[in-house]
Enzyme design. Structure first.
Site, PDB file in Angstrom:
ATOM      1  N   LYS A 197       0.839  -1.176  -0.168  1.00  0.00           N
ATOM      2  CA  LYS A 197      -0.027   0.098   0.000  1.00  0.00           C
ATOM      3  C   LYS A 197       0.944   1.185  -0.033  1.00  0.00           C
ATOM      4  O   LYS A 197       0.569   2.129  -0.766  1.00  0.00           O
ATOM      5  CB  LYS A 197      -0.780  -0.071   1.243  1.00  0.00           C
ATOM      6  CG  LYS A 197      -2.188   0.825   1.009  1.00  0.00           C
ATOM      7  CD  LYS A 197      -2.943   0.657   2.408  1.00  0.00           C
ATOM      8  CE  LYS A 197      -3.744  -0.554   2.569  1.00  0.00           C
ATOM      9  NZ  LYS A 197      -4.156  -0.824   3.869  1.00  0.00           N
ATOM     10  N   ARG A 249      -3.229   3.120   8.466  1.00  0.00           N
ATOM     11  CA  ARG A 249      -3.750   1.913   7.750  1.00  0.00           C
ATOM     12  C   ARG A 249      -2.524   1.123   7.881  1.00  0.00           C
ATOM     13  O   ARG A 249      -1.295   1.230   7.432  1.00  0.00           O
ATOM     14  CB  ARG A 249      -3.950   2.331   6.201  1.00  0.00           C
ATOM     15  CG  ARG A 249      -4.543   3.701   6.108  1.00  0.00           C
ATOM     16  CD  ARG A 249      -4.676   4.214   4.722  1.00  0.00           C
ATOM     17  NE  ARG A 249      -5.200   3.309   3.553  1.00  0.00           N
ATOM     18  CZ  ARG A 249      -5.321   3.666   2.518  1.00  0.00           C
ATOM     19  NH1 ARG A 249      -4.871   4.579   1.788  1.00  0.00           N
ATOM     20  NH2 ARG A 249      -5.845   2.824   1.605  1.00  0.00           N
ATOM     21  N   GLY A 288      -5.696 -10.748   7.167  1.00  0.00           N
ATOM     22  CA  GLY A 288      -5.699 -10.941   8.748  1.00  0.00           C
ATOM     23  C   GLY A 288      -5.426  -9.948   9.332  1.00  0.00           C
ATOM     24  O   GLY A 288      -5.288  -9.570  10.497  1.00  0.00           O
ATOM     25  N   MET A 343      -4.770  -5.866  10.915  1.00  0.00           N
ATOM     26  CA  MET A 343      -5.751  -4.747  11.608  1.00  0.00           C
ATOM     27  C   MET A 343      -6.657  -3.873  10.527  1.00  0.00           C
ATOM     28  O   MET A 343      -6.089  -3.653   9.491  1.00  0.00           O
ATOM     29  CB  MET A 343      -4.792  -3.689  12.187  1.00  0.00           C
ATOM     30  CG  MET A 343      -5.524  -2.835  13.055  1.00  0.00           C
ATOM     31  SD  MET A 343      -4.731  -1.401  13.629  1.00  0.00           S
ATOM     32  CE  MET A 343      -5.059  -0.580  12.096  1.00  0.00           C
ATOM     33  N   ARG A 366      -3.302  -1.328  -6.628  1.00  0.00           N
ATOM     34  CA  ARG A 366      -2.688  -2.513  -6.594  1.00  0.00           C
ATOM     35  C   ARG A 366      -3.358  -3.504  -7.897  1.00  0.00           C
ATOM     36  O   ARG A 366      -4.296  -3.168  -8.337  1.00  0.00           O
ATOM     37  CB  ARG A 366      -3.071  -3.281  -5.369  1.00  0.00           C
ATOM     38  CG  ARG A 366      -4.337  -3.867  -5.196  1.00  0.00           C
ATOM     39  CD  ARG A 366      -4.820  -4.467  -3.730  1.00  0.00           C
ATOM     40  NE  ARG A 366      -6.038  -4.207  -3.606  1.00  0.00           N
ATOM     41  CZ  ARG A 366      -6.703  -4.235  -2.239  1.00  0.00           C
ATOM     42  NH1 ARG A 366      -5.879  -4.605  -1.181  1.00  0.00           N
ATOM     43  NH2 ARG A 366      -7.878  -4.276  -1.996  1.00  0.00           N
ATOM     44  N   HIS A 398     -11.630 -29.682   3.851  1.00  0.00           N
ATOM     45  CA  HIS A 398     -10.636 -30.904   3.570  1.00  0.00           C
ATOM     46  C   HIS A 398     -10.788 -31.220   2.207  1.00  0.00           C
ATOM     47  O   HIS A 398     -10.050 -30.839   1.096  1.00  0.00           O
ATOM     48  CB  HIS A 398     -10.300 -32.015   4.296  1.00  0.00           C
ATOM     49  CG  HIS A 398      -9.144 -32.765   3.703  1.00  0.00           C
ATOM     50  ND1 HIS A 398      -9.483 -33.794   3.077  1.00  0.00           N
ATOM     51  CD2 HIS A 398      -7.911 -32.930   3.980  1.00  0.00           C
ATOM     52  CE1 HIS A 398      -8.546 -34.441   2.680  1.00  0.00           C
ATOM     53  NE2 HIS A 398      -7.497 -33.819   3.162  1.00  0.00           N
ATOM     54  N   ARG A 444       1.336 -47.089 -18.110  1.00  0.00           N
ATOM     55  CA  ARG A 444       1.128 -48.192 -17.378  1.00  0.00           C
ATOM     56  C   ARG A 444       0.535 -49.233 -17.776  1.00  0.00           C
ATOM     57  O   ARG A 444      -0.657 -49.286 -17.991  1.00  0.00           O
ATOM     58  CB  ARG A 444       0.632 -47.895 -15.985  1.00  0.00           C
ATOM     59  CG  ARG A 444       1.415 -46.452 -15.561  1.00  0.00           C
ATOM     60  CD  ARG A 444       0.492 -46.174 -14.286  1.00  0.00           C
ATOM     61  NE  ARG A 444       0.905 -44.982 -13.692  1.00  0.00           N
ATOM     62  CZ  ARG A 444       0.151 -43.790 -13.927  1.00  0.00           C
ATOM     63  NH1 ARG A 444      -0.593 -43.701 -15.075  1.00  0.00           N
ATOM     64  NH2 ARG A 444       0.394 -42.635 -13.502  1.00  0.00           N
ATOM     65  N   SER A 475      13.929 -42.115 -17.308  1.00  0.00           N
ATOM     66  CA  SER A 475      12.615 -41.304 -16.710  1.00  0.00           C
ATOM     67  C   SER A 475      12.363 -41.358 -15.301  1.00  0.00           C
ATOM     68  O   SER A 475      12.313 -42.533 -14.804  1.00  0.00           O
ATOM     69  CB  SER A 475      11.286 -41.892 -17.530  1.00  0.00           C
ATOM     70  OG  SER A 475      10.054 -41.360 -16.975  1.00  0.00           O
ATOM     71  N   ASP A 534       8.042 -43.040  -6.883  1.00  0.00           N
ATOM     72  CA  ASP A 534       8.832 -43.912  -6.072  1.00  0.00           C
ATOM     73  C   ASP A 534      10.103 -43.432  -5.567  1.00  0.00           C
ATOM     74  O   ASP A 534      10.405 -44.075  -4.782  1.00  0.00           O
ATOM     75  CB  ASP A 534       8.860 -45.304  -7.128  1.00  0.00           C
ATOM     76  CG  ASP A 534       7.848 -46.301  -6.899  1.00  0.00           C
ATOM     77  OD1 ASP A 534       6.845 -46.069  -5.837  1.00  0.00           O
ATOM     78  OD2 ASP A 534       7.556 -47.161  -7.659  1.00  0.00           O
ATOM     79  N   CYS A 552       8.183 -38.679 -14.789  1.00  0.00           N
ATOM     80  CA  CYS A 552       6.990 -39.106 -15.181  1.00  0.00           C
ATOM     81  C   CYS A 552       6.111 -39.313 -13.858  1.00  0.00           C
ATOM     82  O   CYS A 552       5.188 -40.128 -13.640  1.00  0.00           O
ATOM     83  CB  CYS A 552       6.896 -40.341 -15.907  1.00  0.00           C
ATOM     84  SG  CYS A 552       7.630 -41.613 -15.066  1.00  0.00           S
ATOM     85  N   TYR A 568      12.005 -33.321 -20.837  1.00  0.00           N
ATOM     86  CA  TYR A 568      10.777 -33.145 -20.952  1.00  0.00           C
ATOM     87  C   TYR A 568       9.997 -33.494 -19.549  1.00  0.00           C
ATOM     88  O   TYR A 568      10.643 -34.549 -18.547  1.00  0.00           O
ATOM     89  CB  TYR A 568      10.085 -34.080 -21.947  1.00  0.00           C
ATOM     90  CG  TYR A 568      10.129 -35.743 -21.468  1.00  0.00           C
ATOM     91  CD1 TYR A 568       9.183 -36.421 -20.794  1.00  0.00           C
ATOM     92  CD2 TYR A 568      11.182 -36.215 -22.098  1.00  0.00           C
ATOM     93  CE1 TYR A 568       9.466 -37.701 -20.596  1.00  0.00           C
ATOM     94  CE2 TYR A 568      11.234 -37.846 -21.863  1.00  0.00           C
ATOM     95  CZ  TYR A 568      10.463 -38.421 -20.980  1.00  0.00           C
ATOM     96  OH  TYR A 568      10.587 -39.655 -20.658  1.00  0.00           O
TER      97      TYR A 568
HETATM   98  P1  ADP Z   1      -7.797  -1.920   3.471  1.00  0.00           P
HETATM   99  O1  ADP Z   1      -6.399  -2.752   3.484  1.00  0.00           O
HETATM  100  O2  ADP Z   1      -8.677  -3.184   4.242  1.00  0.00           O
HETATM  101  O3  ADP Z   1      -8.442  -2.125   2.021  1.00  0.00           O
HETATM  102  P2  ADP Z   1      -7.466   0.476   3.623  1.00  0.00           P
HETATM  103  O4  ADP Z   1      -6.237   1.133   4.398  1.00  0.00           O
HETATM  104  O5  ADP Z   1      -7.515   0.558   2.259  1.00  0.00           O
HETATM  105  O6  ADP Z   1      -7.875  -0.803   4.319  1.00  0.00           O
HETATM  106  O7  ADP Z   1      -8.747   1.429   4.206  1.00  0.00           O
HETATM  107  C1  ADP Z   1      -9.882   1.278   3.732  1.00  0.00           C
HETATM  108  C2  ADP Z   1     -10.913   2.229   3.268  1.00  0.00           C
HETATM  109  O8  ADP Z   1     -10.712   3.329   4.011  1.00  0.00           O
HETATM  110  C3  ADP Z   1     -10.127   2.948   2.096  1.00  0.00           C
HETATM  111  O9  ADP Z   1     -10.537   2.420   0.790  1.00  0.00           O
HETATM  112  C4  ADP Z   1     -10.675   4.346   2.070  1.00  0.00           C
HETATM  113  O10 ADP Z   1     -11.930   4.280   1.574  1.00  0.00           O
HETATM  114  C5  ADP Z   1     -10.694   4.688   3.524  1.00  0.00           C
HETATM  115  N1  ADP Z   1      -9.535   5.568   3.742  1.00  0.00           N
HETATM  116  C6  ADP Z   1      -8.258   5.045   4.070  1.00  0.00           C
HETATM  117  N2  ADP Z   1      -7.367   6.148   4.387  1.00  0.00           N
HETATM  118  C7  ADP Z   1      -8.100   7.237   4.048  1.00  0.00           C
HETATM  119  C8  ADP Z   1      -7.960   8.610   3.938  1.00  0.00           C
HETATM  120  N3  ADP Z   1      -6.666   9.091   4.406  1.00  0.00           N
HETATM  121  N4  ADP Z   1      -9.043   9.520   3.714  1.00  0.00           N
HETATM  122  C9  ADP Z   1     -10.253   8.870   3.374  1.00  0.00           C
HETATM  123  N5  ADP Z   1     -10.494   7.494   3.263  1.00  0.00           N
HETATM  124  C10 ADP Z   1      -9.464   6.766   3.641  1.00  0.00           C
HETATM  125 MG    MG Z   2      -7.749  -0.613   0.667  1.00  0.00          MG
END
Ligand code: ADP
Ligand code: MG
Ligand code: MG
Length: 909
Positions: A36, A106, A115, A117, A362, A478, A584, A790, A795, A857, A877
């Site tokens: 990010k 962020r 996973g 924050m 991204r 699973h 086989r 081969s 095995d 193989c 191959y």
């Molecule tokens: P995630 O990794 O879960 O996508 P983000 O860090 O991208 O989390 O934040 C989620 C959302 O929070 C962003 O898509 C945006 O809409 C909002 N956000 C984050 N930073 C800002 C900011 N500086 N101003 C306004 N909105 C923000």
């Molecule tokens: Mg985001």
């Protein structure tokens, strides 16, 4: 991906600015700034409107853990400087009562990690600063809405107060006042709610909600770092092979507001359609909203474009219609980003009072179908090269495309529904037991393995089945996970099924299915269907064909198929097989009509008796080979001589034994005696492979005759010279090879003489014992040495590790937990151990026979990492099952391109 890898900045710089009149980072600094942060910096450098901010590096997170969760000295001062910088850029100051700077905090690791924050927005708001925000914006409602959002997020994420507490307070307030939407609430309402929130927080935590903005900021930063080690994040890392040592970065960024009124909005977008790959803007937005309201599902978001709105039959206006100017800017930003990253982007943006702000970009996740289309289109658009396109496709994802699907016109009766756990349709006989599934597959039957749920002990049966159906378990059960990995169609969690293993039945409502009844499953929809439903073969033209053509151009490794039946061989040619790498021969004898002759041979008292039985088998075997040769039309076909221990062909249960004895016209006692005689404690290491043929060379003689006569016949029919490669299994000693080679060569001569045809063939061996790999020089040496190797890596893995694949599941599970194996050595070749044997065998063999043909193989031939290894090891191959062929072709191409060092420019993923 750029090669410049940075985990630590030796200048000791911990804080990188972006958009604040100065941008320190670039897109290729993901290791240090997280995905990010690096992309925010890149967007700022491109001149796109990015709210200013800064990134605290991943190195700080690593230090934080190393020092017992203490932030390094000096970080505070650096952050303060950066905050000043950002504040100046927007005309505000952090904690200021008149012009407060508000920020988002962020998290952002190298790879996107669900996973971690959650983001905290509007940080810096207090009972005092909120008043300034209200006054400055002249919008009290907006200010208090922002404050309550902040309190909610901060308390949930940093203070650990369950968000249900806040939801209850909010919905109570709405109910009491008859409101239905958040937008119905006024500034006064939000103030009441804030008061209630704060009271609840004090009750829950014993402390008032922090009014000190510094405390807020450092609370949030520490929470991001701590979240790297929460259970969710750890599990995610384990499942995706992300090392603990990477750490996460923290992004602190000036807030922009999408909730400032009707000329404000927030949204998410893909620069192309991530499901089909079509070049069109794809996404949604919400007016007067903030952050993740769009994905939270509180209000229904609106489509971005008019075209999408019309198609969806929406009445709410699109962004294109509502804010045409801003939409135009957004479109331009998309174009710039695609040009810069040369890939489809997944973008988050906010509009404040008509002004566009870019918040994230991204490389977007996409289906395999979309990935192929996007790659092919981008080559046409001149954005990427053909080789780049080949590198863009995840080989294992091709599986999704290759399976048959239910013909939409077909008549079908749905008997139950489950989850669409792994794509593709499959039909077959119901079996309830993994061993039985394997045995039936061995006899050439198609089965659907039906289980309440599956466990690691069922893997071999899942492998043998054409489809898997379970009554219990979700999309990550699973059964689902393993089936997707294997590319087997799977429906799981079909809760209406009542499976009775003892009775061998599956009941659904009033209907009962027995073992052997035919059903069809549709892993794409989750349907369980009665009988065999008509299917459509996969679409292998279009973008798939285009990209595969580029892949074939780039690869050096040959790709062959492991196929025993004409059906598999035909399928394989469609999937691009350049020959059969492993046929086989034993599977050909399990068929009901043939096993009798086999049993007769096994029970015979002497050579004459065996020859009599073998004579009955000769024409059957010859016609099998003839058909395969015809299908492969001149391509090489490697045929392995009889390999499994003989007892596999004999009956083991008393009832069956009696019937077989009668059929064979031998006394039951004699048959039992033979079974007992053939019993082994460790059949995998027992009387099998070339050891059988050395004792009974007449078996090899019959098989060789069948092969050569078939070659002559097929050659006449197709007009193309047939190229059989006769493969002797389980060689450890050169002498073993010599004995059998002599039988084969003598038979070839005889057939040539009888038919007057000229025979083209090679005799080689499977290398599946460590001794054979080590003695490869000797085995390949001289005029009469092996002409090809081969590596039978199934095995070879068993014998190298001393680990039986059939018994490995519980051991492997334990070892995976203890991180003793990186990956299952039966799925992905153990490159250091087994791989070393492959390298040694290849080198030593080629040292005495420069043109020695070398392939593998095992199952590994369809595993991308193993294919990459085979390329590096210089093999000629790989050979794999038909459905893995495109995977192998693509993986081989990627290996060749990577080895050339034709790396890609940095992308944003
Ligand atoms: P995630 O990794 O879960 O996508 P983000 O860090 O991208 O989390 O934040 C989620 C959302 O929070 C962003 O898509 C945006 O809409 C909002 N956000 C984050 N930073 C800002 C900011 N500086 N101003 C306004 N909105 C923000
Ligand atoms: Mg985001
Ligand atoms: Mg999120």
């Amino acid at each position: 991906m750029a090669n410049r890898s940075q985990t630590a900045d030796h200048s000791g710089k911990r804080v990188y600015l972006f958009g604040a009149g100065r941008t320190d980072g670039t897109a290729d600094m993901k290791n240090l700034l997280g995905g990010k942060g690096a992309n925010l910096a890149e967007m700022a450098s491109l001149g796109l409107p990015v709210p200013p901010g800064f990134t605290i590096t991943t190195a700080v997170s690593t230090d934080y853990y190393r020092n017992g969760k203490r932030l390094p000295d000096g970080l505070k001062a650096e952050v303060e400087d950066a905050l000043d910088h950002v504040g100046k850029a927007v005309g505000a100051r952090f904690g200021d009562r008149a012009a407060p700077l508000l920020v988002s905090v962020r998290s952002g690791a190298r790879a996107s990690m669900p996973g971690m924050m959650d983001t905290i927005l509007n940080l810096g708001l207090t009972d005092e600063t909120v008043k300034a925000l209200a006054a400055k914006s002249d919008n009290a409602r907006f200010a208090y809405d922002s404050y309550r959002r902040f309190i909610q997020m901060y308390s949930d994420v940093v203070l650990g107060v369950d968000h249900g507490v806040f939801e209850d307070i909010l919905s109570n307030h709405k109910n009491l006042n008859g409101f239905s939407l958040d937008t119905d609430l006024s500034a006064d309402d939000w103030q009441d709610i804030i008061a209630a929130y704060k009271k609840a927080i004090e009750q829950e935590t014993g402390k008032p909600f922090p009014q000190d903005t510094q405390e807020q900021l450092w609370g949030a930063i520490s929470a991001v770092f701590s979240s790297w080690q929460n259970d969710r994040a750890k599990t995610y890392r384990r499942l995706h092979g992300i090392p603990d040592s990477w750490g996460t970065a923290v992004n602190v960024q000036a807030m922009v507001f999408g909730n400032l009124g009707d000329s404000s909005a927030t949204g998410v977008a893909f620069t192309r359609n991530p499901s089909t790959g079509t070049r069109e803007i794809y996404g949604e937005f919400l007016v007067n909203a903030q952050g993740e309201d769009v994905v939270a599902g509180i209000r229904t978001p609106q489509p971005l474009t008019e075209a999408a709105r019309k198609e969806a039959g929406e009445t709410a206006p699109s962004l294109e219609a509502l804010m045409p100017k801003t939409f135009g800017e957004l479109k331009q930003a998309f174009a710039n980003l695609e040009k810069r990253y040369r890939d489809m982007q997944d973008i988050e943006f906010t509009i404040q009072d008509g002004k566009l702000w870019m918040l994230q970009t991204r490389s977007g996740k996409r289906t395999t179908k979309a990935a192929l289309k996007i790659a092919a289109d981008m080559v046409k658009e001149g954005l990427i090269s053909e080789e780049d396109a080949v590198l863009r496709i995840e080989p294992s994802g091709l599986d999704q495309l290759l399976h048959p699907s239910i013909d939409p016109q077909a008549e079908k009766t749905v008997v139950a529904r489950g989850l669409p756990a792994s794509p593709g349709a499959a039909a077959g006989e119901i079996v309830f037991d993994a061993d039985e599934a394997e045995a039936m597959r061995g006899r050439g039957r198609e089965v659907i393995l039906v289980r309440v749920e599956t466990s690691p002990e069922d893997i071999h049966g899942m492998h043998a089945a054409t489809g898997i159906l379970t009554a219990r378990g979700g999309m990550t059960s699973h059964a689902a996970v393993v089936a997707r990995g294997m590319g087997r169609p799977c429906v799981c969690g079909a809760g209406a099924l009542r499976i009775d293993y003892a009775a061998g039945t599956m009941r659904v409502g009033a209907e009962t299915f027995k073992k052997g009844d035919i059903i069809t499953i549709d892993g794409g929809t989750g349907e369980v269907l009665k009988g065999r439903v008509k299917m459509r073969q996969p679409e292998l033209s279009g973008d798939f064909a285009t990209v595969m053509q580029w892949a074939d151009r780039a690869r050096r490794l040959g790709v062959r198929v492991n196929a025993d039946t004409p059906r598999e061989a035909r399928q394989a040619r469609e999937f691009g097989a350049e020959g059969i790498g492993l046929c086989r021969t034993e599977h050909m004898f399990f068929d009901e009509s043939r096993i009798l002759a086999m049993r007769e041979m096994i029970c015979a008292d002497d050579e004459a008796g065996r020859r009599k039985a073998l004579a009955k088998m000769l024409p059957m075997q010859r016609s099998d080979f003839e058909e395969l040769f015809e299908i492969m039309a001149g391509l090489p076909v490697t045929i392995r001589l009889l390999d499994p221990p003989l007892h596999e062909f004999l009956p083991h249960e008393d009832k069956e034994a009696a019937a077989v004895a009668k059929e064979l016209n031998v006394p039951l006692e004699k048959l039992r005696g033979r079974v007992a005689e053939l019993h082994e404690f460790n059949p995998m290491l027992g009387f099998r492979g070339c050891r059988l043929a050395i004792r009974y060379p007449e078996i090899t003689e019959m098989q060789a005759r069948a092969i050569f006569e078939a070659a002559v016949n097929a050659g006449k029919k197709t007009g193309k010279p047939v190229m059989p490669e006769v493969m002797i299994p389980l060689i450890a000693y050169r002498t073993e090879f010599d004995i059998l080679r002599e039988v084969i060569a003598r038979t070839a001569e005889a057939v040539a003489k009888e038919t007057g045809a000229k025979l083209n063939y090679q005799i080689g061996t499977m290398i599946e014992l460590p001794r054979a790999a080590l003695r490869a020089r000797e085995i390949a040496e001289g005029e009469t040495g092996a002409e090809f190797f081969s590596f039978g890596t199934n095995d070879l893995t068993q014998t190298c590790l001393g680990l039986s694949r059939d018994d490995a599941a519980p051991i492997l599970a334990n070892y995976a937990e203890r991180a003793i194996f990186d990956s299952d050595p039966f799925v992905s070749i153990d490159q250091e151990g087994v791989g070393e044997l492959v390298r040694i065998g290849t080198e030593r063999g080629r040292a005495v026979r420069a043109d020695l043909k070398v392939g593998i193989c095992g199952e590994h031939g369809g595993d991308p990492a193993s294919v990459n290894f085979c390329h590096d090891a210089g093999l000629d191959y790989v050979s794999c099952s038909a459905f893995r062929l495109p995977v192998a072709r693509l993986a081989a191409a990627q290996a060749a391109i990577k080895a050339k060092g034709a790396g890609e420019a940095p992308t944003s993923s």
